[in-house]
Write an enzyme that holds these catalytic residues in place. Structure first.
Site, PDB file in Angstrom:
ATOM      1  N   LYS A 198       0.845  -1.204   0.000  1.00  0.00           N
ATOM      2  CA  LYS A 198       0.000   0.000   0.000  1.00  0.00           C
ATOM      3  C   LYS A 198       0.880   1.254   0.000  1.00  0.00           C
ATOM      4  O   LYS A 198       1.921   1.262  -0.652  1.00  0.00           O
ATOM      5  CB  LYS A 198      -0.980  -0.058   1.188  1.00  0.00           C
ATOM      6  CG  LYS A 198      -1.747  -1.393   1.209  1.00  0.00           C
ATOM      7  CD  LYS A 198      -2.874  -1.456   2.177  1.00  0.00           C
ATOM      8  CE  LYS A 198      -3.543  -2.831   2.091  1.00  0.00           C
ATOM      9  NZ  LYS A 198      -4.722  -2.951   2.905  1.00  0.00           N
TER      10      LYS A 198
ATOM     11  N   HIS B  98      -8.650  -3.627  -6.060  1.00  0.00           N
ATOM     12  CA  HIS B  98      -8.467  -3.641  -4.609  1.00  0.00           C
ATOM     13  C   HIS B  98      -9.553  -2.808  -3.935  1.00  0.00           C
ATOM     14  O   HIS B  98      -9.970  -1.774  -4.471  1.00  0.00           O
ATOM     15  CB  HIS B  98      -7.076  -3.123  -4.226  1.00  0.00           C
ATOM     16  CG  HIS B  98      -6.770  -3.400  -2.793  1.00  0.00           C
ATOM     17  ND1 HIS B  98      -7.210  -2.587  -1.781  1.00  0.00           N
ATOM     18  CD2 HIS B  98      -6.131  -4.440  -2.199  1.00  0.00           C
ATOM     19  CE1 HIS B  98      -6.830  -3.109  -0.619  1.00  0.00           C
ATOM     20  NE2 HIS B  98      -6.176  -4.235  -0.850  1.00  0.00           N
TER      21      HIS B  98
ATOM     22  N   GLU C 176      -9.555  -0.763  -1.595  1.00  0.00           N
ATOM     23  CA  GLU C 176      -9.263   0.656  -1.349  1.00  0.00           C
ATOM     24  C   GLU C 176      -9.409   1.478  -2.635  1.00  0.00           C
ATOM     25  O   GLU C 176      -9.792   2.646  -2.595  1.00  0.00           O
ATOM     26  CB  GLU C 176      -7.868   0.793  -0.724  1.00  0.00           C
ATOM     27  CG  GLU C 176      -7.900   0.320   0.734  1.00  0.00           C
ATOM     28  CD  GLU C 176      -6.687  -0.455   1.184  1.00  0.00           C
ATOM     29  OE1 GLU C 176      -5.602  -0.272   0.603  1.00  0.00           O
ATOM     30  OE2 GLU C 176      -6.832  -1.268   2.122  1.00  0.00           O
TER      31      GLU C 176
ATOM     32  N   GLU D 226     -10.896 -10.763  -1.005  1.00  0.00           N
ATOM     33  CA  GLU D 226     -10.571  -9.968   0.178  1.00  0.00           C
ATOM     34  C   GLU D 226     -11.855  -9.356   0.725  1.00  0.00           C
ATOM     35  O   GLU D 226     -12.280  -8.274   0.260  1.00  0.00           O
ATOM     36  CB  GLU D 226      -9.597  -8.834  -0.172  1.00  0.00           C
ATOM     37  CG  GLU D 226      -8.265  -9.309  -0.704  1.00  0.00           C
ATOM     38  CD  GLU D 226      -7.156  -8.278  -0.478  1.00  0.00           C
ATOM     39  OE1 GLU D 226      -6.115  -8.674   0.028  1.00  0.00           O
ATOM     40  OE2 GLU D 226      -7.349  -7.093  -0.791  1.00  0.00           O
TER      41      GLU D 226
ATOM     42  N   GLY E   9      -7.314  -5.085   7.249  1.00  0.00           N
ATOM     43  CA  GLY E   9      -6.724  -4.142   8.196  1.00  0.00           C
ATOM     44  C   GLY E   9      -7.450  -4.071   9.528  1.00  0.00           C
ATOM     45  O   GLY E   9      -7.215  -3.167  10.324  1.00  0.00           O
TER      46      GLY E   9
ATOM     47  N   SER F  15      -6.285  -9.581   6.935  1.00  0.00           N
ATOM     48  CA  SER F  15      -5.729  -9.900   8.258  1.00  0.00           C
ATOM     49  C   SER F  15      -4.986 -11.232   8.312  1.00  0.00           C
ATOM     50  O   SER F  15      -5.038 -11.936   9.331  1.00  0.00           O
ATOM     51  CB  SER F  15      -6.825  -9.819   9.333  1.00  0.00           C
ATOM     52  OG  SER F  15      -7.344  -8.500   9.394  1.00  0.00           O
TER      53      SER F  15
HETATM   54  P1  13P Z   1      -4.362  -6.621   5.755  1.00  0.00           P
HETATM   55  O1  13P Z   1      -3.513  -7.872   5.623  1.00  0.00           O
HETATM   56  O2  13P Z   1      -3.637  -5.497   6.447  1.00  0.00           O
HETATM   57  O3  13P Z   1      -5.698  -6.942   6.355  1.00  0.00           O
HETATM   58  O4  13P Z   1      -4.637  -6.071   4.271  1.00  0.00           O
HETATM   59  C1  13P Z   1      -5.114  -6.949   3.306  1.00  0.00           C
HETATM   60  C2  13P Z   1      -5.054  -6.282   1.987  1.00  0.00           C
HETATM   61  O5  13P Z   1      -5.750  -5.323   1.723  1.00  0.00           O
HETATM   62  C3  13P Z   1      -4.097  -6.801   1.005  1.00  0.00           C
HETATM   63  O6  13P Z   1      -4.331  -6.284  -0.252  1.00  0.00           O
END
Ligand code: 13P
Length: 251
Positions: free
Chosen positions: A10, A97, A99, A170, A176, A215
């Site tokens: 990220k 993704h 985000e 995901e 996160g 996670s």
């Molecule tokens: P986390 O492993 O921090 O939960 O993030 C997952 C993620 O968004 C990977 O692209």
């Protein structure tokens, strides 16, 4: 099929930090990497070359770009073209993704266009899907995943080499948050994703890797990676330290 152990850094790490973490990862994991595993890091754009240099002599370690634009070049301020990623040593691109969907406002149609464009430009693509918590609570997981898969993969050639495209499941509520999806939730979502991939690509759908993300940590990776239809992981927070990501890679 090799398991793909992928890290999404990220918007973390400068050039020097990325270079150091990538080198430590090679030192910790390269000599022990099982034949049936591949390691992939998505650093921020500015650190792609640092990581690809650190991986130059490490078999099975590759680099990807977290995003790219759907043109070869031109007046698109702030954007990066697939050929620029390839030039910096990246082999992969990331699309869909959560985000980018929910913070940066990308929709399914644009993500589909981007996924197909990356593939035709010579990138291997990791395409992400996943439901929000309110969609899960409303019983809409399959509806959401099927829509994201069908639109997101709409323009991907049906005769694609399955090694060039992977899907990462995901669930947005597990990203996160420290709240990893349960074994049954992962099994159900991955089996459903497999079914849709087969309905789109025929038998080739069996050979498309399905990664789990949300996670993932050293403590839970061993259990997750052993599940049916889990062909890799996509790790955020726990990939930022070489010590914890090396444990995940070797789990
Ligand atoms: P986390 O492993 O921090 O939960 O993030 C997952 C993620 O968004 C990977 O692209």
């Amino acid at each position: 099929m090799k398991k793909l152990m992928a890290a999404n850094w990220k918007m973390y790490k400068t050039w020097d930090e990325a270079r150091a973490t990538a080198q430590e990862l090679v030192d910790l994991a390269a000599s022990k990497l099982p034949e049936d595993r591949e390691v992939l890091i998505f650093p921020p754009f500015t650190a792609i070359r640092a990581v690809s240099d650190a991986f130059a002599d490490a078999d099975g370690f590759s680099v990807g770009g977290q995003d790219y634009y759907i043109k070869e070049e031109g007046a698109f301020t702030g954007e990066i073209a697939p050929r620029m990623l390839l030039d910096a040593g990246a082999e992969f691109g990331l699309t869909g993704h959560s985000e980018r969907r929910h913070v940066l406002g990308e929709n399914d149609e644009y993500i589909g266009e981007k996924t197909a464009y990356g593939l035709t430009s010579g990138l291997k693509v990791v395409f992400c899907i996943g439901e929000k918590i309110e969609e899960r609570k409303a019983g809409k997981v399959e509806e959401v995943l099927e829509h994201q898969l069908r639109v997101g993969l709409k323009d991907v050639p049906r005769d694609i080499n399955p090694e060039n495209i992977s899907v990462a499941y995901e669930p947005v509520w597990a990203i996160g948050t420290g709240e990893v999806a349960g074994v049954d939730e992962i099994l159900e979502a991955h089996a459903f994703t497999r079914k849709i991939l087969i309905s789109i690509f025929g038998e080739k759908g069996n050979d498309i890797r399905i990664l789990y993300g949300g996670s993932v940590k050293p403590a839970n990776c061993g259990e997750i990676i052993a599940l049916d239809n889990v062909d890799g992981v996509l790790v955020g927070g726990a990939s930022l330290q070489s010590e914890s990501f090396s444990q995940i890679v070797l789990a």
